[in-house]
Design a protein around this motif. Structure first.
Motif, mmCIF file in Angstrom:
data_model
loop_
_atom_site.group_PDB
_atom_site.id
_atom_site.type_symbol
_atom_site.label_atom_id
_atom_site.label_comp_id
_atom_site.label_asym_id
_atom_site.label_seq_id
_atom_site.Cartn_x
_atom_site.Cartn_y
_atom_site.Cartn_z
ATOM 1 N N THR A 193 -6.560 77.523 -29.265
ATOM 2 C CA THR A 193 -6.889 78.931 -29.489
ATOM 3 C C THR A 193 -8.397 79.086 -29.600
ATOM 4 O OG1 THR A 193 -6.483 78.558 -31.873
ATOM 5 C CG2 THR A 193 -4.700 79.560 -30.580
ATOM 6 N N GLY A 194 -8.947 78.737 -30.735
ATOM 7 C CA GLY A 194 -10.376 78.794 -30.969
ATOM 8 C C GLY A 194 -10.662 78.353 -32.382
ATOM 9 N N THR A 195 -11.916 78.061 -32.671
ATOM 10 C CA THR A 195 -12.279 77.549 -34.004
ATOM 11 C C THR A 195 -13.408 78.341 -34.647
ATOM 12 O OG1 THR A 195 -13.785 75.933 -33.012
ATOM 13 C CG2 THR A 195 -11.521 75.198 -33.449
ATOM 14 N N THR A 196 -13.729 79.510 -34.101
ATOM 15 C CA THR A 196 -14.823 80.317 -34.638
ATOM 16 C C THR A 196 -14.271 81.583 -35.280
ATOM 17 O OG1 THR A 196 -16.236 79.532 -32.839
ATOM 18 C CG2 THR A 196 -17.035 81.387 -34.127
ATOM 19 N N THR A 197 -14.674 81.828 -36.522
ATOM 20 C CA THR A 197 -14.226 83.025 -37.234
ATOM 21 C C THR A 197 -14.983 84.253 -36.749
ATOM 22 O OG1 THR A 197 -15.871 82.875 -38.996
ATOM 23 C CG2 THR A 197 -13.834 81.602 -39.279
ATOM 24 N N GLN A 198 -14.532 85.411 -37.182
ATOM 25 C CA GLN A 198 -15.187 86.666 -36.817
ATOM 26 C C GLN A 198 -16.599 86.765 -37.380
ATOM 27 O OE1 GLN A 198 -12.567 86.299 -38.783
ATOM 28 N NE2 GLN A 198 -12.624 87.650 -40.561
ATOM 29 N N TYR A 199 -16.945 85.889 -38.344
ATOM 30 C CA TYR A 199 -18.299 85.875 -38.895
ATOM 31 C C TYR A 199 -19.068 84.628 -38.475
ATOM 32 C CZ TYR A 199 -15.391 83.477 -42.356
ATOM 33 O OH TYR A 199 -14.466 82.661 -42.968
ATOM 34 N N GLY A 200 -18.563 83.943 -37.438
ATOM 35 C CA GLY A 200 -19.325 82.873 -36.804
ATOM 36 C C GLY A 200 -19.244 81.515 -37.451
ATOM 37 N N MET A 201 -18.383 81.315 -38.437
ATOM 38 C CA MET A 201 -18.250 80.013 -39.081
ATOM 39 C C MET A 201 -17.231 79.170 -38.330
ATOM 40 S SD MET A 201 -17.459 79.187 -43.083
ATOM 41 C CE MET A 201 -17.170 77.499 -43.652
ATOM 42 N N GLN A 202 -17.546 77.904 -38.141
ATOM 43 C CA GLN A 202 -16.639 76.990 -37.469
ATOM 44 C C GLN A 202 -15.575 76.471 -38.439
ATOM 45 O OE1 GLN A 202 -16.554 76.181 -34.079
ATOM 46 N NE2 GLN A 202 -17.989 77.898 -34.057
ATOM 47 N N ILE A 203 -14.331 76.471 -37.996
ATOM 48 C CA ILE A 203 -13.238 75.931 -38.808
ATOM 49 C C ILE A 203 -13.071 74.461 -38.450
ATOM 50 C CG2 ILE A 203 -10.802 76.115 -39.406
ATOM 51 C CD1 ILE A 203 -12.512 78.497 -40.249
ATOM 52 N N GLU A 204 -13.419 73.607 -39.387
ATOM 53 C CA GLU A 204 -13.312 72.159 -39.195
ATOM 54 C C GLU A 204 -12.226 71.603 -40.112
ATOM 55 O OE1 GLU A 204 -17.220 70.996 -40.276
ATOM 56 O OE2 GLU A 204 -18.166 71.750 -38.438
ATOM 57 N N ASN A 205 -11.541 70.585 -39.640
ATOM 58 C CA ASN A 205 -10.511 69.929 -40.453
ATOM 59 C C ASN A 205 -9.480 70.930 -40.986
ATOM 60 O OD1 ASN A 205 -11.910 67.404 -40.230
ATOM 61 N ND2 ASN A 205 -13.324 68.114 -41.801
ATOM 62 N N ASN A 206 -8.977 71.766 -40.086
ATOM 63 C CA ASN A 206 -7.969 72.757 -40.460
ATOM 64 C C ASN A 206 -6.693 72.042 -40.894
ATOM 65 O OD1 ASN A 206 -6.388 75.007 -40.776
ATOM 66 N ND2 ASN A 206 -6.224 75.456 -38.587
ATOM 67 N N LEU A 207 -6.288 72.256 -42.132
ATOM 68 C CA LEU A 207 -5.122 71.562 -42.670
ATOM 69 C C LEU A 207 -3.811 72.291 -42.412
ATOM 70 C CD1 LEU A 207 -6.488 70.455 -46.183
ATOM 71 C CD2 LEU A 207 -6.749 69.329 -43.961
ATOM 72 N N LEU A 208 -3.874 73.537 -41.964
ATOM 73 C CA LEU A 208 -2.655 74.335 -41.891
ATOM 74 C C LEU A 208 -1.600 73.802 -40.924
ATOM 75 C CD1 LEU A 208 -3.937 78.005 -42.236
ATOM 76 C CD2 LEU A 208 -2.717 76.608 -43.917
ATOM 77 N N PRO A 209 -1.946 73.313 -39.736
ATOM 78 C CA PRO A 209 -0.881 72.806 -38.866
ATOM 79 C C PRO A 209 -0.036 71.718 -39.523
ATOM 80 C CG PRO A 209 -2.878 73.113 -37.595
ATOM 81 C CD PRO A 209 -3.252 73.332 -39.037
ATOM 82 N N ASP A 210 -0.697 70.772 -40.177
ATOM 83 C CA ASP A 210 0.059 69.699 -40.835
ATOM 84 C C ASP A 210 0.803 70.205 -42.059
ATOM 85 O OD1 ASP A 210 0.766 66.831 -41.162
ATOM 86 O OD2 ASP A 210 -0.406 67.036 -43.012
ATOM 87 N N MET A 211 0.185 71.080 -42.829
ATOM 88 C CA MET A 211 0.839 71.590 -44.026
ATOM 89 C C MET A 211 2.072 72.416 -43.670
ATOM 90 S SD MET A 211 -2.449 72.618 -46.410
ATOM 91 C CE MET A 211 -1.453 72.997 -47.849
#
Length: 776
Positions: A395-413
């Motif tokens: 999908t993408g890893t950039t928020t609407q305020y430009g911060m990169q989402i790293e080490n997203n835990l939600l898929p595993d959780m």
């Protein structure tokens, strides 16, 4: 049911971190021995203050007749705003909060004068005898009207990514929606209370139930017209705060201080519950809108969200609160080309303020509303749509305020909780149940939480601490955070005990005081332990370095591989008892005291461009909720809840689980039963426990299971733990979504119910009738 996943915790002494140490005041609180402001021994000259309130929401003061007040039994003094010799505006950030009404009346119940009497009862009796004449004006109470009239407490703000208009126009599926989200009363067990004790000349000591002692110090000093160093604020503990005592405890401290200064007597001001509910702000009500464009399988291509916060008559903390709502409208989902707008609307209402989540919940629920709407439109299970749109490489890893989402835990959780909660098996069982049950319908929902941790006002991300070691080896700690029942002092004591390798009983955390640690930030934004824990650790490290160097010098060895453990200091094969070390160091004139300081790294946000990294890290969580509703009455029950929550390496699993459970129930109350109501005159009519319903024991889920996710924080937080105060609150959005799921079953899950929050039985019944009508 409570279940902890093995975190491979190291074996540590009793009282060290990673242990389920009881709350430091638990026994005292249960037995009634814990001392709150109203429990303090009374000074011999103590008297009591009360306030007189306006009986109109908008208008101009024409005359105030206070003769009956002055002649009332026990009255000592009466003041209006004209008697304030220093600053009259006690706003925390932006102007607009007069200590007492001047000419303009801003909301129904605004304090107009204060009275001092010999007893609490006499003070409030006298306050009711005033004749306050107001030339009324039509109050502005409606958010739509405020927006139309451009009535703002602060300018609107926008965050953008990509070209929303083009992407939305090209999307094969377009969905529009709106959601009204009610406010919430803080309902702390201990109400607003302050005690002002005058000292020599113009000095003043304030005992107050406040989350922000330094701000109380500053405002009291300004109101009295003295330097800050003349005012000392002491705060041992609160009986709950939840944000309601971050800024709005200051007014009562200031009034008590003014009266104490004028009369050279100790003054206490304690608000009765009904007065407290009328004169203090709530969680901001929001009225939000969205437009989302998706492809044929439900993947977001474009999203526009407008958040509209009802801020009341002044800014208070609304600028940052609406910002926080904007930061969290994505929750855990990539919004692609997006446009997020936030309005801060000014109305003739009490000035709304901080509340657990600080605007985040009012933004985050919009993401889940969009997920539900997409699922109904595309005929899929909402969980499938949620997983499809999570931040990630597809999908993408950039928020609407430009911060990169790293080490997203939600898929595993989500995958873990899917399995452990048996989501899909229960989904099928519920579908079958609903087909054969004519009156009772069940609903099921799994929703995630991605919550940013840090103050969005960068300068607040700092903390100080002071650590003393006494010659018997006992340790005293003072830090800038405040204890409101959440266990902050317990965790700080654990951190200090762990650093010196001693037991928690050897550590005393003292009352938060402005004369020990200055210029402190409020205890808010879930950052109490993150900030103050690091500051306390840094103070310990300074003392430890001195002790290590001293002992190594005595041994004539290099100060390498030193460690404090089991009440000893070890350097190589050498060791010394901690108490003996302290005594020897004292005799050798080694300092056994140090201050500590910490500031959060990495964070920045450019408001002009709407881009940056406003958060140090994210805390994650996932919840599954199952509900049953009666379609004839709209009544419902929350049957089961399964939670998997991310606290990093837990400092205290028992306290963390308690925060998760408590936050969830409080969030459930916000979205279900806690309904704030004002009449057409702007008067709060849900102003007591008979007319405002918080969750009771009978409302709690029949089964609740909480697990802690076994992963340390990737960032260098205190022992790689994560904040736990606010994120669990938003796990309760799963209850709201489950209610919608049950209602949607009446139309074969093809209609997304319009269910405004709080979802009271009346609103649930209305949504049921709407869905049945649409399904025909």
């Amino acid at each position: 049911m409570r279940k902890l996943i093995d975190q491979n915790l190291t074996t540590t002494p009793k009282g060290a971190v990673n242990q389920s140490v009881p709350h430091e005041s638990a026994i005292r609180q249960v037995t009634g021995l814990a001392r709150y402001v109203d429990d303090m021994p009374h000074p011999s000259d103590l008297c009591y203050a009360a306030v007189g309130l306006s009986q109109a929401a908008a208008g101009q003061l024409s005359q105030i007749d206070l003769e009956a007040v002055r002649s009332s039994t026990g009255v000592i003094d009466v003041i209006t705003v004209d008697d304030i010799t220093g600053h009259r505006d006690i706003a925390p950030v932006f102007d607009g909060d007069p200590i007492l009404a001047e000419q303009e009346i801003k909301f129904y119940g605004q304090p107009v004068f204060a009275v001092l009497a010999d007893t609490h009862q006499h003070a409030w009796q006298a306050a009711n005898k005033a004749q306050i004449n107001i030339i009324p004006q039509p109050p502005l109470l409606d958010v739509d009207a405020a927006l139309e009239q451009e009535s703002f407490v602060r300018p609107s703000h926008r965050m953008q990514q990509g070209d929303f208009c083009t992407a939305f126009e090209g999307a094969p599926i377009k969905i529009d929606g709106e959601l009204n989200i009610g406010g919430q009363e803080h309902m702390y067990l201990e109400g607003q209370v302050s005690l002002a004790v005058p000292g020599e000349e113009d000095r003043m000591t304030i005992y107050t139930s406040s989350q922000h002692p330094s701000e109380v110090q500053k405002l009291v000093a300004e109101v009295l017209g003295v330097k800050l160093h003349r005012v000392t604020v002491d705060m041992r503990r609160m009986g709950g705060g939840f944000g309601g005592k971050e800024t709005q405890a200051a007014q009562w401290a200031c009034l008590a201080a003014v009266l104490a200064h004028r009369n050279r007597r100790a003054v206490k001001m304690r608000l009765p519950r009904e007065i407290d509910m009328v004169v203090t702000g709530k969680r901001h009500p929001f009225e939000n809108r969205y437009s989302v464009g998706v492809d044929e399988i439900g993947k977001i291509l474009a999203a526009q969200v407008e958040v509209r916060g009802n801020c009341g008559h002044s800014a208070d903390l609304s600028d940052a609160i609406v910002d926080r709502a904007m930061f969290h409208v994505d929750n855990g989902y990539y919004l692609a080309a997006c446009d997020v707008v936030g309005h801060r609307l000014k109305t003739h209402c009490v000035s709304h303020t901080a509340f657990r989540g600080f605007g985040g919940p009012q933004g985050m629920i919009m993401a889940e509303a969009m997920m539900d709407a997409i699922a109904r439109k595309t005929g899929q299970d909402p969980l499938t749509v949620r997983k499809l749109n999570l931040y990630g490489p597809d999908t993408g890893t950039t928020t609407q305020y430009g911060m990169q989402i790293e080490n997203n835990l939600l898929p595993d959780m989500i995958a873990r909780l899917e399995h452990s909660s048996q989501y899909w098996q229960r989904r099928e069982a519920i579908r079958q149940y609903n087909q054969t049950s004519p009156i009772i319908k069940k609903g099921l929902a799994m929703t995630p939480v991605k919550f940013g941790i840090s103050f969005t006002a960068k300068h607040l991300n700092q903390a100080g601490a002071l650590v003393h070691i006494y010659t018997d080896g006992s340790i005293q700690v003072n830090h800038g955070g405040t204890e409101m029942g959440q266990g902050l002092h317990t965790k700080i004591a654990q951190i200090v005990a762990n650093e010196f390798g001693v037991a928690i009983d050897d550590v005393e955390v003292t009352a938060t005081r402005t004369d020990k640690v200055p210029n402190t930030s409020p205890t808010a934004a879930s950052s109490g332990t993150d900030l103050n824990g690091k500051a306390a650790q840094n103070a310990c490290l300074a003392i430890k370095q001195r002790l290590i160097e001293y002992y190594a010098g005595q041994l004539g060895v290099a100060p390498d591989n030193a460690r404090f453990s089991e009440r000893k200091l070890f350097i190589g094969e050498h060791s010394i008892d901690f108490v003996q070390l302290v005594q020897d160091a004292y005799m050798a004139r080694v300092s056994l005291s140090s201050s500590g300081f910490y500031r959060t790294p990495k964070i920045h946000y450019d408001r002009a461009s709407g881009n940056g990294r406003p958060f140090f890290y994210f805390a994650y969580g996932v919840a599954v909720s199952e509900v049953s509703i009666d379609i004839l009455t709209g009544e419902y029950r929350v049957n089961e809840v399964d939670i998997l929550h991310d606290v990093g390496t837990s400092l205290n699993p028992a306290i963390d689980i308690g925060q998760i459970e408590g936050g969830f129930i409080q969030g459930m109350g916000w979205l279900t039963s806690e309904e704030l109501l004002w009449n057409n005159e702007g008067r709060l009519i849900s102003n007591n426990m008979a007319t405002y319903k918080i969750p009771a024991i009978g409302d709690t889920p029949e089964r609740i299971s909480v697990e802690l996710y076994p992963r340390p924080n990737d960032e260098d937080s205190i022992y790689h733990s994560k904040a736990v105060g606010e994120p669990p609150f938003m796990l309760a959005i799963s209850v709201w979504c489950a209610l919608k799921d049950a209602i949607s079953s009446l139309a074969g899950y093809r209609v997304d119910p319009q269910l405004h929050a709080p979802a009271t039985p009346e609103k649930v019944l209305s949504a049921i009738q709407q869905v049945v009508k649409e399904a025909v």
